[in-house]
Design a protein around this motif. Structure first.
Motif, PDB file in Angstrom:
ATOM      1  N   ALA A  98      13.917  10.190  -8.906  1.00  0.00           N
ATOM      2  CA  ALA A  98      13.416  10.978 -10.034  1.00  0.00           C
ATOM      3  C   ALA A  98      14.316  12.182 -10.284  1.00  0.00           C
ATOM      4  O   ALA A  98      13.933  13.116 -10.977  1.00  0.00           O
ATOM      5  CB  ALA A  98      11.990  11.438  -9.760  1.00  0.00           C
ATOM      6  N   PRO A 156       4.221   8.566 -12.775  1.00  0.00           N
ATOM      7  CA  PRO A 156       5.414   9.421 -12.893  1.00  0.00           C
ATOM      8  C   PRO A 156       5.087  10.892 -12.659  1.00  0.00           C
ATOM      9  O   PRO A 156       5.043  11.698 -13.588  1.00  0.00           O
ATOM     10  CB  PRO A 156       5.868   9.163 -14.331  1.00  0.00           C
ATOM     11  N   ASN A 157       4.908  11.268 -11.390  1.00  0.00           N
ATOM     12  CA  ASN A 157       4.407  12.608 -11.052  1.00  0.00           C
ATOM     13  C   ASN A 157       5.458  13.530 -10.448  1.00  0.00           C
ATOM     14  O   ASN A 157       5.115  14.583  -9.917  1.00  0.00           O
ATOM     15  CB  ASN A 157       3.223  12.489 -10.081  1.00  0.00           C
ATOM     16  N   VAL A 158       6.757  13.140 -10.496  1.00  0.00           N
ATOM     17  CA  VAL A 158       7.763  13.892  -9.749  1.00  0.00           C
ATOM     18  C   VAL A 158       8.562  14.852 -10.630  1.00  0.00           C
ATOM     19  O   VAL A 158       8.714  16.025 -10.304  1.00  0.00           O
ATOM     20  CB  VAL A 158       8.726  12.940  -9.011  1.00  0.00           C
ATOM     21  N   THR A 216       9.333   9.035 -11.789  1.00  0.00           N
ATOM     22  CA  THR A 216       8.990   8.868 -10.389  1.00  0.00           C
ATOM     23  C   THR A 216      10.060   7.991  -9.756  1.00  0.00           C
ATOM     24  O   THR A 216      11.139   7.831 -10.336  1.00  0.00           O
ATOM     25  CB  THR A 216       7.585   8.271 -10.218  1.00  0.00           C
ATOM     26  N   GLU A 217       9.798   7.418  -8.591  1.00  0.00           N
ATOM     27  CA  GLU A 217      10.825   6.637  -7.901  1.00  0.00           C
ATOM     28  C   GLU A 217      10.789   5.157  -8.261  1.00  0.00           C
ATOM     29  O   GLU A 217      11.561   4.369  -7.717  1.00  0.00           O
ATOM     30  CB  GLU A 217      10.702   6.849  -6.387  1.00  0.00           C
ATOM     31  N   ALA A 256      -0.296  11.769 -11.975  1.00  0.00           N
ATOM     32  CA  ALA A 256       0.599  12.701 -12.661  1.00  0.00           C
ATOM     33  C   ALA A 256      -0.096  13.475 -13.776  1.00  0.00           C
ATOM     34  O   ALA A 256      -0.833  12.911 -14.589  1.00  0.00           O
ATOM     35  CB  ALA A 256       1.782  11.938 -13.237  1.00  0.00           C
TER      36      ALA A 256
END
Length: 475
Positions: free
Chosen positions: A171, A124-126, A139-140, A62
């Motif tokens: 997310a 946490p890249n979403v 993220t999920e 991320a």
């Protein structure tokens, strides 16, 4: 697919090593005088390490990007989210933690079932969630990572002070259209798994709304809310939770496409948690809900919809970097009658549309007219090379307007309403656009009504293809 095409959009899947701060980007055109604030985008930016690469677009580590708009000036900064996972890749040159489709040795979920607890390492890249006391990257995994919205510095992994336990979330939390509370679900895997729908009125305490049990949990990237309901569409890309233990595979590799199951639609009362209807429709797949709203005793649910789940496999990095095409998502409306459970479905347009956004603050969970997204002009090919245009859709008439600049690849358009706007599309759409030929990205500002370009700011490097972001006005 020609070599020239392969060498263009794949620039968006190249690792970005450099973190930088630019006080003022070159700007052409004229920015609206009222457009002052920050656009913060999230997405993967490290795809490779010393001895290899991640397997999937969703696996990249991320990075946050912040565009500051201030009286015609556009500043920019980017920064990696500092997690054990990204440090192992960027500093140690190795992958040490499991991702969506990449696993260094054994499944993260296998370790969970073996040890009866899970070692929490989010990537946490979403998406991002801004406002209130904290800014968080999502993220999920149910582990938001707090960051400073000004400097983008990673602060901490945020925990919860409640008894809810689970393994997967989305997310894409929603603000309840009536109360403003944060609403999401937490999926708990087990012999009988359960979607635990909850609300979060403030702070880090979650309150259970209702529970939806399931024997075969489906992969849900998002969900929908209306003024009185929470809607889960459980697509037939499903998993037997024991697979996480027995197959020893990365997370998504344990899921199987089971079209004979159809698509389960569960509508819960958002106050009492009671299930208003539990029905089904044809097999389909979607990452993103566009919006949902109520018409009497009918819930209207709009999706960016795929025929099946082959899009998940199409986004593996080896296929994308080889220039293979992606299947299109099209906007589809499902009308769910709460009393009878009857579902009627209609395609809103033949124009592909993905990463949809709306005038969220005023229209989320309520009747709306316009949505904005990325599209894919396929030309004569069966599949498009990648998302190569922006689309505005009028959901009432089916009319679309397209913005396209040949050779460029736009990202999610974030709608920003004009102050005191009286019309739904009175405002701008902001999109980060990759220009591979110039080896850079652009922040493009479109008039949301005409979909004509107003201005652009040039970033001095290519920004890898990202996912989602939010705009906050200057205080």
């Amino acid at each position: 697919m020609t070599t020239s095409t392969q060498s263009t959009f794949t620039t968006g899947l190249r690792t970005l090593d450099r973190e930088r701060v630019v006080d003022a980007l070159p700007v052409s055109g004229e920015l609206p005088h009222w457009l002052n604030g920050s656009l913060i985008r999230n997405g993967p930016a490290a795809f490779d390490w010393r001895d290899g690469s991640f397997r999937h677009w969703f696996d990249g580590q991320a990075m946050l990007h912040r565009f500051e708009l201030d009286n015609g000036r556009v500043g920019y900064r980017n920064r990696y989210v500092d997690t054990p996972s990204s440090r192992s890749v960027r500093s140690d040159g190795r992958i040490a933690y499991s991702e969506f489709a990449t696993d260094p040795c054994q499944s993260l979920f296998s370790r969970f079932f073996t040890q009866f607890r899970r070692v929490a390492v989010p990537n946490p890249n979403v998406n991002v969630q801004l406002g209130g006391e904290h800014a968080v990257a999502l993220t999920e995994l149910p582990l938001p990572v707090e960051f400073d919205p000004e400097t983008l510095e990673t602060l901490r992994v945020s925990g919860y002070q409640d008894s809810l336990r689970g393994n997967v979330t989305t997310a894409h939390p929603h603000a309840d259209p009536t109360t403003g509370d944060l609403v999401n679900y937490l999926l708990r895997f087990g012999r009988t798994s359960a979607y635990q729908v909850y609300r979060q009125a403030g702070g880090n305490r979650r309150e259970l709304i209702g529970t939806v049990p399931t024997d075969r949990p489906g992969y849900l990237h998002s969900f929908a809310v209306t003024e009185h309901h929470v809607v889960l569409m459980i697509f037939p890309l499903v998993v037997n939770p024991l697979s996480f233990l027995l197959r020893n595979q990365p997370f998504i590799a344990n899921y199987r496409w089971r079209p004979e199951l159809g698509t389960r639609i569960v509508v819960l009362d958002s106050r009492t948690g009671a299930i208003r209807t539990d029905t089904s429709t044809e097999p389909l797949f979607s990452f993103h809900h566009i919006n949902a709203f109520e018409e009497g005793d009918t819930v209207v649910l709009d999706l960016s919809q795929y025929h099946d789940a082959t899009i998940v496999d199409a986004l593996y990095l080896d296929r994308l970097r080889a220039g293979e095409g992606i299947p299109p998502a099209r906007p589809v409306r499902h009308r769910v009658e709460l009393d009878s459970g009857r579902v009627r479905s209609t395609r809103l347009s033949e124009e592909p549309l993905e990463l949809p956004t709306i005038d969220y603050r005023r229209r989320n969970g309520r009747p709306y007219r316009y949505t904005y997204g990325v599209g894919a002009d396929r030309g004569a090919a069966e599949l498009a090379d990648f998302f190569n245009q922006l689309v505005k859709l009028d959901t009432r008439t089916g009319r679309t307007i397209v913005w396209r600049e040949p050779g460029t690849y736009p990202g999610e358009p974030v709608f920003v309403p004009a102050p005191n706007a009286t019309e739904e599309d009175e405002g701008v759409a902001l999109s980060v656009v990759l220009d591979p030929a110039a080896d850079r990205s652009l922040l493009v500002v479109l008039d949301a009504r005409s979909f004509g370009e107003l201005a652009r700011a040039e970033v001095p490097h290519p920004i890898p293809f990202g996912f989602h972001g939010q705009f906050t006005r200057a205080r």
